[in-house]
Scaffold this active site. Sequence first.
Site, PDB file in Angstrom:
ATOM      1  N   GLU A   1       5.484 -19.593   4.938  1.00 21.51           N
ATOM      2  CA  GLU A   1       5.377 -18.776   3.716  1.00 21.51           C
ATOM      3  C   GLU A   1       5.241 -19.697   2.519  1.00 21.51           C
ATOM      4  O   GLU A   1       5.925 -20.722   2.429  1.00 21.51           O
ATOM      5  CB  GLU A   1       6.633 -17.920   3.476  1.00 21.51           C
ATOM      6  CG  GLU A   1       6.791 -16.767   4.418  1.00 21.51           C
ATOM      7  CD  GLU A   1       8.036 -15.925   4.117  1.00 21.51           C
ATOM      8  OE1 GLU A   1       8.513 -15.926   2.956  1.00 21.51           O
ATOM      9  OE2 GLU A   1       8.532 -15.279   5.055  1.00 21.51           O
TER      10      GLU A   1
ATOM     11  N   ASN B   1       9.418 -22.143   4.906  1.00 24.13           N
ATOM     12  CA  ASN B   1       9.015 -21.269   3.805  1.00 24.13           C
ATOM     13  C   ASN B   1       9.369 -21.986   2.508  1.00 24.13           C
ATOM     14  O   ASN B   1      10.537 -22.301   2.270  1.00 24.13           O
ATOM     15  CB  ASN B   1       9.748 -19.929   3.870  1.00 24.13           C
ATOM     16  CG  ASN B   1       9.339 -19.115   5.086  1.00 24.13           C
ATOM     17  OD1 ASN B   1       8.407 -19.494   5.808  1.00 24.13           O
ATOM     18  ND2 ASN B   1       9.999 -18.003   5.310  1.00 24.13           N
TER      19      ASN B   1
ATOM     20  N   ARG C   1       0.968 -13.784  10.487  1.00 23.59           N
ATOM     21  CA  ARG C   1       2.391 -13.839  10.836  1.00 23.59           C
ATOM     22  C   ARG C   1       3.023 -12.497  10.468  1.00 23.59           C
ATOM     23  O   ARG C   1       2.915 -12.061   9.319  1.00 23.59           O
ATOM     24  CB  ARG C   1       3.054 -14.997  10.073  1.00 23.59           C
ATOM     25  CG  ARG C   1       4.527 -15.073  10.276  1.00 23.59           C
ATOM     26  CD  ARG C   1       5.154 -16.320   9.649  1.00 23.59           C
ATOM     27  NE  ARG C   1       6.577 -16.199   9.817  1.00 23.59           N
ATOM     28  CZ  ARG C   1       7.442 -15.939   8.837  1.00 23.59           C
ATOM     29  NH1 ARG C   1       7.040 -15.831   7.578  1.00 23.59           N
ATOM     30  NH2 ARG C   1       8.725 -15.801   9.103  1.00 23.59           N
TER      31      ARG C   1
ATOM     32  N   GLU D   1      14.422 -17.189   7.948  1.00 28.88           N
ATOM     33  CA  GLU D   1      15.316 -17.500   6.826  1.00 28.88           C
ATOM     34  C   GLU D   1      16.767 -17.073   7.052  1.00 28.88           C
ATOM     35  O   GLU D   1      17.294 -16.232   6.315  1.00 28.88           O
ATOM     36  CB  GLU D   1      14.767 -16.872   5.538  1.00 28.88           C
ATOM     37  CG  GLU D   1      13.344 -17.280   5.221  1.00 28.88           C
ATOM     38  CD  GLU D   1      12.834 -16.730   3.887  1.00 28.88           C
ATOM     39  OE1 GLU D   1      13.505 -15.887   3.287  1.00 28.88           O
ATOM     40  OE2 GLU D   1      11.765 -17.173   3.446  1.00 28.88           O
TER      41      GLU D   1
ATOM     42  N   TYR E   1       8.838 -22.080  -1.725  1.00 30.35           N
ATOM     43  CA  TYR E   1       8.400 -21.397  -2.952  1.00 30.35           C
ATOM     44  C   TYR E   1       8.648 -22.210  -4.209  1.00 30.35           C
ATOM     45  O   TYR E   1       7.857 -22.192  -5.141  1.00 30.35           O
ATOM     46  CB  TYR E   1       9.138 -20.055  -3.101  1.00 30.35           C
ATOM     47  CG  TYR E   1       8.687 -19.028  -2.084  1.00 30.35           C
ATOM     48  CD1 TYR E   1       7.624 -18.185  -2.347  1.00 30.35           C
ATOM     49  CD2 TYR E   1       9.316 -18.930  -0.854  1.00 30.35           C
ATOM     50  CE1 TYR E   1       7.189 -17.251  -1.426  1.00 30.35           C
ATOM     51  CE2 TYR E   1       8.894 -17.996   0.082  1.00 30.35           C
ATOM     52  CZ  TYR E   1       7.824 -17.168  -0.206  1.00 30.35           C
ATOM     53  OH  TYR E   1       7.396 -16.248   0.713  1.00 30.35           O
TER      54      TYR E   1
ATOM     55  N   HIS F   1      13.303 -10.426  11.046  1.00 29.73           N
ATOM     56  CA  HIS F   1      13.073 -10.624   9.612  1.00 29.73           C
ATOM     57  C   HIS F   1      13.931  -9.587   8.873  1.00 29.73           C
ATOM     58  O   HIS F   1      13.423  -8.717   8.177  1.00 29.73           O
ATOM     59  CB  HIS F   1      11.584 -10.488   9.294  1.00 29.73           C
ATOM     60  CG  HIS F   1      11.164 -11.076   7.983  1.00 29.73           C
ATOM     61  ND1 HIS F   1      10.173 -12.025   7.849  1.00 29.73           N
ATOM     62  CD2 HIS F   1      11.582 -10.828   6.714  1.00 29.73           C
ATOM     63  CE1 HIS F   1      10.000 -12.324   6.576  1.00 29.73           C
ATOM     64  NE2 HIS F   1      10.851 -11.611   5.854  1.00 29.73           N
TER      65      HIS F   1
HETATM   66  O1  IFM Z   1       9.491 -11.361   0.526  1.00 33.63           O
HETATM   67  C1  IFM Z   1      10.195 -12.486   0.948  1.00 33.63           C
HETATM   68  C2  IFM Z   1      10.120 -12.630   2.448  1.00 33.63           C
HETATM   69  O2  IFM Z   1      10.580 -11.502   3.109  1.00 33.63           O
HETATM   70  C3  IFM Z   1      10.960 -13.797   2.905  1.00 33.63           C
HETATM   71  N1  IFM Z   1      10.650 -14.996   2.152  1.00 33.63           N
HETATM   72  C4  IFM Z   1      10.556 -14.895   0.729  1.00 33.63           C
HETATM   73  C5  IFM Z   1       9.651 -13.749   0.316  1.00 33.63           C
HETATM   74  C6  IFM Z   1       9.555 -13.658  -1.207  1.00 33.63           C
HETATM   75  O3  IFM Z   1      10.809 -13.481  -1.749  1.00 33.63           O
END
Ligand code: IFM
Length: 455
Positions: free
Chosen positions: A358, A304, A89, A179, A306, A133
């Site tokens: 992500e 995404n 990606r 995002e 985290y 992005h």
């Molecule tokens: O590095 C970023 C990415 O550009 C977008 N999502 C989160 C990642 C980590 O912060």
Amino acid sequence: MKINSSSFATVSELCRGLPGDFRWGAATSAAQIEGAFDLNGKGLSIWDTFCAEPGRINDASNIRVACDHYHRYREDVGLMQGLGLDAYRFSIAWARVQPAGSGPWNEEGCSFYDRLLDALLGAGIEPHLTLYHWDLPQTLQEAFGGWESRAIVPLFVAYAQEVARRFGDRVASISTLNEPWCVATLGYQTAQFAPGKTNRALAMQVSHHLLMAHGAAVQAMRKLTRAPLGIVLNHTPAFAAEVLESDRRAARIDDGLNVRWYMDPVFRGHYPADILDYLGPDAPTVEANDLTLIHQPLDFLGINFYTRSFISTQTPPMPAPGKRGFTDMGWEIYPEALTQHLVRLAREYSPPPIFITENGMANADQVVDGRVADVERIQYVREHLVALARAVELGVDVRGYFYWSLLDNFEWNSGYTKRFGLFHVDYATQQRLAKDSALWYRDFIAAFKSSRGLS
Ligand code: IFM
């Protein structure tokens, strides 16, 4: 070198519910890795400008060279091939292909992506393209405030159409936006990201224009490409501390601003009523038919993921328990939230197939004797894969996983101080070094495929 084979054998077993054609990938974005910031006709982006403003980037760095991927893309595709990735990606730098964001196209810039696509396809790796992005052409910011104005929508559509015409037959998917919450909130409310403003009403208006641009681009690209079309949203599920009554209410608002503000218009055609109320005069101006435009059928949803956000309204706020620790970004490691959140999305929105576009961690990696023993990252990925597999077992349609990121790279306002990569990058020499996590991921993918008779 084989890494910790018992741990991936276990994961492979736990991942047995995943479809055989599940895609294993890694992700990057243009501004974070390409460098060559003004080479061969490339225009500047708002991140070039932001980096030049004193105090914006923690280590006062910039994106002029980054990982020099523009010149090293073949080597980087080789790294992906070595891991056995199915998919990659990446994003297009709008200002590389159309330097001013409108008007003439830059053939030299386009030929970089032609070469990249050819290299990926030659290596048997599916390209997954993202249109935006975060690196808006600076000219558009200066001309009319970029995302602050509805004038951005037709320009984004024209950009998307030309990308679809030129590259649409060679990519496995096109995501419109990465995002949008970050673009609007961090760029316009908290000033952590370009263009660095602090105005909530403007942030909400920007979010509306982003969503309109998404919908209009999907509608226009349908006529030009058969590539699956979708959007990538960052979701940080809110968990209330549940000490005070107000914790739950605050968590609902947090969820509304991060998750429902984007999911509701995209999948239901309206903004969440409680958040419109909460915003009051800061709610965006929405014209007739805007929401119909935003509410387009999609082929996939990129998530995404985290961490979670832990919401406490006490003073001082109750800290997140962090039982599994925190990453080098200070983000709590809480993989269970991935299962719960995916199940919730499936139940509440019946979305199209989901890709985890992500997931990954920043870690204080050290090179010792030519090796990065990033056990924390292996553990993080393993636990998130288990959480993902559990969601699939519970009936959620997830088709792929992209680790963020292939390489250590420019982590926005943190500059080069945070390392997310499977490959360590020595920025002085641009040497790439496979971390233990890269070797683990390679061996895991191989084990997964062999368990399905695919290798
Ligand atoms: O590095 C970023 C990415 O550009 C977008 N999502 C989160 C990642 C980590 O912060």
